[in-house]
Motif scaffolding. Structure first.
Motif, PDB file in Angstrom:
ATOM      1  N   VAL A 181       0.846  -1.204   0.000  1.00  0.00           N
ATOM      2  CA  VAL A 181       0.000   0.000   0.000  1.00  0.00           C
ATOM      3  C   VAL A 181       0.878   1.250   0.000  1.00  0.00           C
ATOM      4  O   VAL A 181       0.638   2.199  -0.757  1.00  0.00           O
ATOM      5  CB  VAL A 181      -0.941   0.002   1.220  1.00  0.00           C
ATOM      6  CG1 VAL A 181      -1.643   1.350   1.353  1.00  0.00           C
ATOM      7  CG2 VAL A 181      -1.954  -1.124   1.111  1.00  0.00           C
TER       8      VAL A 181
ATOM      9  N   ALA B  74       2.511   1.700  -3.372  1.00  0.00           N
ATOM     10  CA  ALA B  74       1.522   2.113  -4.373  1.00  0.00           C
ATOM     11  C   ALA B  74       1.207   3.603  -4.242  1.00  0.00           C
ATOM     12  O   ALA B  74       1.110   4.319  -5.243  1.00  0.00           O
ATOM     13  CB  ALA B  74       0.246   1.283  -4.209  1.00  0.00           C
ATOM     14  N   LEU B  75       1.058   4.077  -3.007  1.00  0.00           N
ATOM     15  CA  LEU B  75       0.788   5.501  -2.791  1.00  0.00           C
ATOM     16  C   LEU B  75       1.998   6.353  -3.183  1.00  0.00           C
ATOM     17  O   LEU B  75       1.853   7.427  -3.763  1.00  0.00           O
ATOM     18  CB  LEU B  75       0.433   5.746  -1.324  1.00  0.00           C
ATOM     19  CG  LEU B  75      -0.895   5.132  -0.844  1.00  0.00           C
ATOM     20  CD1 LEU B  75      -1.040   5.297   0.662  1.00  0.00           C
ATOM     21  CD2 LEU B  75      -2.077   5.760  -1.562  1.00  0.00           C
TER      22      LEU B  75
ATOM     23  N   SER C 210      -1.918   1.725  -8.701  1.00  0.00           N
ATOM     24  CA  SER C 210      -3.110   1.223  -8.032  1.00  0.00           C
ATOM     25  C   SER C 210      -2.734   0.425  -6.781  1.00  0.00           C
ATOM     26  O   SER C 210      -1.698  -0.243  -6.737  1.00  0.00           O
ATOM     27  CB  SER C 210      -3.926   0.345  -8.981  1.00  0.00           C
ATOM     28  OG  SER C 210      -3.325  -0.924  -9.156  1.00  0.00           O
ATOM     29  N   ILE C 211      -3.598   0.516  -5.769  1.00  0.00           N
ATOM     30  CA  ILE C 211      -3.370  -0.221  -4.524  1.00  0.00           C
ATOM     31  C   ILE C 211      -3.335  -1.723  -4.799  1.00  0.00           C
ATOM     32  O   ILE C 211      -2.516  -2.458  -4.221  1.00  0.00           O
ATOM     33  CB  ILE C 211      -4.486   0.102  -3.503  1.00  0.00           C
ATOM     34  CG1 ILE C 211      -4.463   1.588  -3.137  1.00  0.00           C
ATOM     35  CG2 ILE C 211      -4.318  -0.749  -2.253  1.00  0.00           C
ATOM     36  CD1 ILE C 211      -3.210   2.049  -2.444  1.00  0.00           C
TER      37      ILE C 211
ATOM     38  N   THR D  51      -0.149  -3.994  -3.657  1.00  0.00           N
ATOM     39  CA  THR D  51      -0.293  -5.074  -2.680  1.00  0.00           C
ATOM     40  C   THR D  51      -0.007  -6.429  -3.318  1.00  0.00           C
ATOM     41  O   THR D  51       0.620  -7.296  -2.700  1.00  0.00           O
ATOM     42  CB  THR D  51      -1.704  -5.075  -2.068  1.00  0.00           C
ATOM     43  OG1 THR D  51      -2.678  -5.102  -3.119  1.00  0.00           O
ATOM     44  CG2 THR D  51      -1.920  -3.854  -1.203  1.00  0.00           C
TER      45      THR D  51
ATOM     46  N   TYR E 167      -7.011  -0.265   5.795  1.00  0.00           N
ATOM     47  CA  TYR E 167      -6.127  -1.283   5.237  1.00  0.00           C
ATOM     48  C   TYR E 167      -5.771  -2.354   6.268  1.00  0.00           C
ATOM     49  O   TYR E 167      -5.449  -3.481   5.905  1.00  0.00           O
ATOM     50  CB  TYR E 167      -4.846  -0.636   4.705  1.00  0.00           C
ATOM     51  CG  TYR E 167      -5.109   0.276   3.531  1.00  0.00           C
ATOM     52  CD1 TYR E 167      -5.504  -0.235   2.298  1.00  0.00           C
ATOM     53  CD2 TYR E 167      -4.990   1.660   3.659  1.00  0.00           C
ATOM     54  CE1 TYR E 167      -5.766   0.597   1.231  1.00  0.00           C
ATOM     55  CE2 TYR E 167      -5.245   2.502   2.587  1.00  0.00           C
ATOM     56  CZ  TYR E 167      -5.632   1.964   1.379  1.00  0.00           C
ATOM     57  OH  TYR E 167      -5.902   2.794   0.325  1.00  0.00           O
TER      58      TYR E 167
ATOM     59  N   LYS F 171      -9.116  -4.973   0.901  1.00  0.00           N
ATOM     60  CA  LYS F 171     -10.203  -3.987   0.940  1.00  0.00           C
ATOM     61  C   LYS F 171     -11.387  -4.511   1.759  1.00  0.00           C
ATOM     62  O   LYS F 171     -12.167  -3.736   2.301  1.00  0.00           O
ATOM     63  CB  LYS F 171     -10.667  -3.683  -0.493  1.00  0.00           C
ATOM     64  CG  LYS F 171     -11.661  -2.550  -0.612  1.00  0.00           C
ATOM     65  CD  LYS F 171     -10.977  -1.205  -0.553  1.00  0.00           C
ATOM     66  CE  LYS F 171     -11.942  -0.067  -0.852  1.00  0.00           C
ATOM     67  NZ  LYS F 171     -11.289   1.242  -0.863  1.00  0.00           N
TER      68      LYS F 171
END
Length: 264
Positions: free
Chosen positions: A47, A50-51, A56-57, A61, A114, A185
């Motif tokens: 996560v 990705a940020l 994309s998350i 992940t 998360y 999620k």
């Protein structure tokens, strides 16, 4: 007519159940609980990456979970002491992820979403990833079902039958990483392993064949997802933990009924 967010949440829970049920049986049979935990904890680092890199998350992940799963699988094949190694890798990856998120500039992140999931905020796009991932997991398990069972029963027997245990371990590793990526999620990184283990453990006492156990575990996981959502809306409790509590109740009932059957 239920609200759209409830429909999406229910579909997300059912999609996770389809993948977690049969895969969780192999986790239980192979005693891979800590393996799943390590892979799930690594998802938080995914996560953060990705940020940080604006991807994309799901991609972040999946990439990190896959890297962790392959690392653990490789070390296991080389005879490392798995309990200590998994403990170090799992908690280190989680800590690195939590620290790394704090360094991502200009991003405010609800870490609880998360860590414990935010199924009520699932979008239709998220659903496409969840159901697509579940379909890939089911297809992989169906494709290698016989080989996976043989390698789980005995690696020596698998080799004598022409089945490569390392290949079957790789299939499970890929499936586990994919489930982690789609489940973060729904129930969050800290509860993914529970959704793999608890429904399968609840089904174990009532199934006479591996296929029956996989089907029953899937049904229990699906019922837990729907019951957890209902409890969350009724009692205003966190949705992800409520789903796991529902699965734990199913396990308790299963263990009690199993004990009654044996004593009878």
């Amino acid at each position: 007519m239920p609200d759209p967010f409830l429909i999406r949440a229910a579909l997300a829970g059912l999609g996770l159940a389809l993948a977690a049920g049969p895969l969780g049986c192999f986790v239980v049979w192979r005693r891979m609980a800590f393996f799943g935990d390590a892979t799930a904890h690594a998802a938080i680092l995914g996560v953060a990456l990705a940020l940080g890199f604006s991807v994309s998350i799901f991609a972040g992940t999946l990439g990190v979970a896959l890297l962790m799963a392959l690392t653990v699988s490789t070390l296991a094949g080389r005879g490392w002491a798995m309990d200590t190694t998994l403990g170090v890798l799992a908690h280190s990856a989680l800590a690195f992820g939590l620290v790394a998120i704090s360094f991502v500039p200009g991003v405010r992140v609800d870490l609880q979403a998360y860590l414990f999931g935010d199924i009520l905020a699932v979008s239709w796009r998220d659903l496409s990833f969840i159901w697509g991932g579940a379909a890939l997991v089911l297809a992989g398990l169906a494709w290698r079902w016989s080989g996976l069972l043989t390698a789980t029963l005995s690696e020596d027997l698998a080799q004598a039958s022409g089945v490569d245990p390392a290949r079957e371990r790789l299939v499970l590793t890929l499936a586990l990483a994919l489930v982690v990526a789609v489940a973060i999620k729904v129930v969050g990184a800290l509860l993914i392993a529970a959704m793999l283990i608890v429904p399968a453990a609840a089904a174990r006492g009532f199934a006479r064949t591996p296929e029956a156990m996989a089907a029953l575990a899937t049904a229990i996981a699906a019922a837990a997802a729907l019951a957890g959502l209902w409890a969350s809306l009724t009692f205003d409790t966190p949705a992800g933990p409520s789903i796991v509590v529902a699965a734990a109740v199913a396990f308790t009932l299963s263990a009690s009924l199993g004990g009654m059957r044996r004593s009878g």
